[in-house]
Motif scaffolding. Structure first.
Motif, short mmCIF file in Angstrom:
data_model
loop_
_atom_site.label_atom_id
_atom_site.label_comp_id
_atom_site.label_asym_id
_atom_site.label_seq_id
_atom_site.Cartn_x
_atom_site.Cartn_y
_atom_site.Cartn_z
N GLU A 117 -6.99 -0.70 -2.52
CA GLU A 117 -7.40 -1.95 -3.17
C GLU A 117 -6.43 -2.32 -4.29
N TYR A 118 -5.67 -1.31 -4.73
CA TYR A 118 -4.70 -1.54 -5.80
C TYR A 118 -3.37 -0.89 -5.44
N LEU A 119 -2.29 -1.59 -5.77
CA LEU A 119 -0.97 -0.96 -5.81
C LEU A 119 -0.67 -0.68 -7.28
N VAL A 120 -0.49 0.60 -7.62
CA VAL A 120 -0.16 0.97 -9.00
C VAL A 120 1.27 1.51 -9.03
N VAL A 121 2.17 0.76 -9.65
CA VAL A 121 3.57 1.16 -9.70
C VAL A 121 3.86 1.89 -11.01
N GLY A 122 4.35 3.12 -10.88
CA GLY A 122 4.80 3.91 -12.01
C GLY A 122 6.05 4.66 -11.58
N SER A 123 6.80 5.13 -12.54
CA SER A 123 8.05 5.82 -12.25
C SER A 123 7.80 7.12 -11.47
N LEU A 136 6.34 -1.94 -0.91
CA LEU A 136 6.78 -3.27 -0.45
C LEU A 136 5.69 -3.94 0.38
N ARG A 137 5.13 -3.18 1.34
CA ARG A 137 4.13 -3.78 2.23
C ARG A 137 2.85 -4.14 1.48
N TYR A 138 2.44 -3.29 0.53
CA TYR A 138 1.27 -3.65 -0.30
C TYR A 138 1.57 -4.88 -1.14
N CYS A 139 2.80 -4.96 -1.61
CA CYS A 139 3.22 -6.08 -2.44
C CYS A 139 3.18 -7.39 -1.65
N LEU A 140 3.47 -7.30 -0.36
CA LEU A 140 3.44 -8.48 0.51
C LEU A 140 2.00 -8.83 0.91
N SER A 141 1.06 -7.91 0.69
CA SER A 141 -0.34 -8.19 1.01
C SER A 141 -1.00 -8.77 -0.24
N ASP A 142 -2.33 -8.93 -0.20
CA ASP A 142 -2.97 -9.52 -1.38
C ASP A 142 -3.71 -8.49 -2.24
N VAL A 143 -3.36 -7.20 -2.13
CA VAL A 143 -3.99 -6.22 -3.03
C VAL A 143 -3.50 -6.49 -4.45
N ARG A 144 -4.31 -6.12 -5.42
CA ARG A 144 -3.95 -6.32 -6.81
C ARG A 144 -2.85 -5.33 -7.19
N TYR A 145 -1.90 -5.80 -7.98
CA TYR A 145 -0.68 -5.04 -8.25
C TYR A 145 -0.57 -4.81 -9.76
N THR A 175 10.21 -9.45 -2.85
CA THR A 175 8.99 -10.21 -2.51
C THR A 175 8.74 -11.41 -3.41
N ASP A 176 9.55 -11.59 -4.46
CA ASP A 176 9.31 -12.64 -5.46
C ASP A 176 8.00 -12.43 -6.21
N ARG A 177 7.44 -11.23 -6.13
CA ARG A 177 6.14 -10.99 -6.78
C ARG A 177 6.30 -10.04 -7.97
N MET A 178 5.74 -10.46 -9.10
CA MET A 178 5.69 -9.59 -10.28
C MET A 178 4.29 -9.00 -10.36
N PRO A 179 4.12 -7.89 -11.11
CA PRO A 179 2.78 -7.29 -11.21
C PRO A 179 1.75 -8.30 -11.73
N ASP A 180 0.51 -8.18 -11.25
CA ASP A 180 -0.58 -8.99 -11.79
C ASP A 180 -0.86 -8.57 -13.23
N VAL A 181 -0.72 -7.26 -13.49
CA VAL A 181 -0.96 -6.72 -14.83
C VAL A 181 0.12 -5.68 -15.13
N SER B 157 10.79 -2.56 13.53
CA SER B 157 9.72 -2.67 14.53
C SER B 157 8.38 -2.23 13.94
N SER B 158 8.39 -1.40 12.88
CA SER B 158 7.13 -0.95 12.28
C SER B 158 6.67 -1.87 11.15
N GLY B 159 7.47 -2.90 10.83
CA GLY B 159 7.12 -3.81 9.75
C GLY B 159 8.27 -3.95 8.78
N PRO B 160 8.09 -4.74 7.71
CA PRO B 160 9.18 -4.95 6.76
C PRO B 160 9.58 -3.66 6.04
#
Lengths: 261, 261
Positions: A117-123, A136-145, A175-181, B157-160
């Protein structure tokens, strides 16, 4: 007496104020002891996204400082706490490493590979192509980031190394997407958590740190008075350049935290 | 007769024109055979940054197409060739994998860890923190920085999956530095190499591919006539959106390369 000593609470940065990595900054350590003795409420706030509180408390002990868990707000713990406010027991995919995973699990969240339900990006010093592809794939989906912190480069003892911002930048580029938070400083998210822990209002605390774009900005973002110390990244030589570059001036400037007292 | 058949040479994209990954596009393969029979000069130009020419020639053989090494211009080889124009036997640190390293070494360059004269960024499915850290430090130094190609996402083939652009973006985010040279399409660097291989001027060739922002732009960048085929990324459904989005219109549009003949 320094005017900031009227404040009831202090939000203190760690690196460049209390220590430099594993090495203590003696004046900073002694100042903390004196502030505690004077009955001030303290919370240490750091953008460290790879260590849990217990790891950092052990480091403080080696510095000769005893701090409680509830005085330690790393962005690993702050992220877990923030997520709990949004959702209890969230299903999370994270790029992060052990320290972050530990805090997320301690807060009752579940670390998953699929159907997060969440993508949590940390080092992560074990980052690999598979982890970046999943993010990347989560970022392209609509899960909260959510990103633990925005730091682009982390100045390690061996030289500059990639911070969490490396992944934020890579994902943004793809993806042109920045974190939601973004949780870490200068975001007010972690600063509001700090005020919540202290049980104080912004005008009752001082925010101290060694970086204008991180610590001074973080203080400004919640409307607190700010103290810049010249014992870390910012020093007597580069301070004017730093103020110009980041367009923020601290309320007070001292050589190190010891000069406060 | 299609007006482009007056051209002496063709610069052809591979993926989406001749095949999709390991699967041939029959009309594309047959068109290539006919163009060769008609005595046209051909060169295949691809932004693939992980494969050497020999790997791709073997794939073409499985498609039933015999092509020579000098008809195959992948950005691995194009990068090696470009570097040789700047410096013979250059000392290179590269983020890239075997296919790129093979071509760099074949061109007489030396792959080094320390004291490199060039940072060459290419995609790597074995990317790790150490490689990114090394690239970061070179990026912060004044060594010349060359990227094989700008592609941000590679549609596997498996996605982006992350393309070379993932690393370019990460480095840019950390250092504010973009590559001094990007070799792959739509850069004119690889297109000038293609003209050089064909021994033709831009007005004597047609550039064909399935992506407006890659192939059509690449053709435009050298002033050649362009053909967009709808057998890959761009199709009958999304073409109007793609033209609007990238602000370039191809000179000719066909369903697949076979319609040329």
């Amino acid at each position: 007496m320094h005017p900031l000593l009227k404040k009831e609470g202090f939000i203190l940065d760690i690196d460049g104020v209390i220590g430099k990595g594993e090495t203590p900054i003696t004046e900073g350590v002694n100042a903390v002891k004196k502030l505690k003795k004077a009955g001030k409420k303290l919370v240490f706030v750091s953008n460290n996204s790879t260590r849990s509180r217990s790891i950092m408390i052990n480091r403080f002990r080696r510095f000769g400082l005893n701090v409680r868990e509830d005085e330690m707000l790393l962005c690993t713990f702050a992220t877990a706490r923030y997520l709990s406010r949004e959702k209890q027991g969230a299903k999370i995919y994270t790029t992060g490493e052990r320290g972050l995973i530990e805090e997320l699990e301690l807060a009752g969240h579940k670390i998953v590979e699929e159907e997060a339900e969440y993508l949590v990006v940390g080092s992560n010093r074990q980052i690999n192509y598979d982890i970046i592809t999943k993010a990347l794939r989560y970022c392209l989906s609509d899960v909260r980031y959510v990103a633990t912190n925005p730091d682009r480069i982390f100045p390690s003892s061996s030289g500059p190394t990639p911070g969490t911002g490396m992944l934020v930048g890579a994902l943004y580029w793809m993806t042109d997407r920045m974190p939601d938070v973004i949780v870490g400083k200068p975001s007010e998210v972690i600063m509001r958590e700090a005020l919540d822990i202290l049980g104080l209002r912004a005008d009752e605390v001082a925010v101290a740190g060694d970086q204008i774009e991180v610590d001074v900005k973080a203080g400004r973002n919640i409307g607190a008075e700010t103290l810049l110390v010249l014992s870390g990244v910012t020093n007597a030589d580069n301070i004017q350049k730093m103020i110009q570059r980041f367009g923020e001036e601290p309320d007070y400037i001292l050589g190190h935290l010891g000069e406060l007292i």
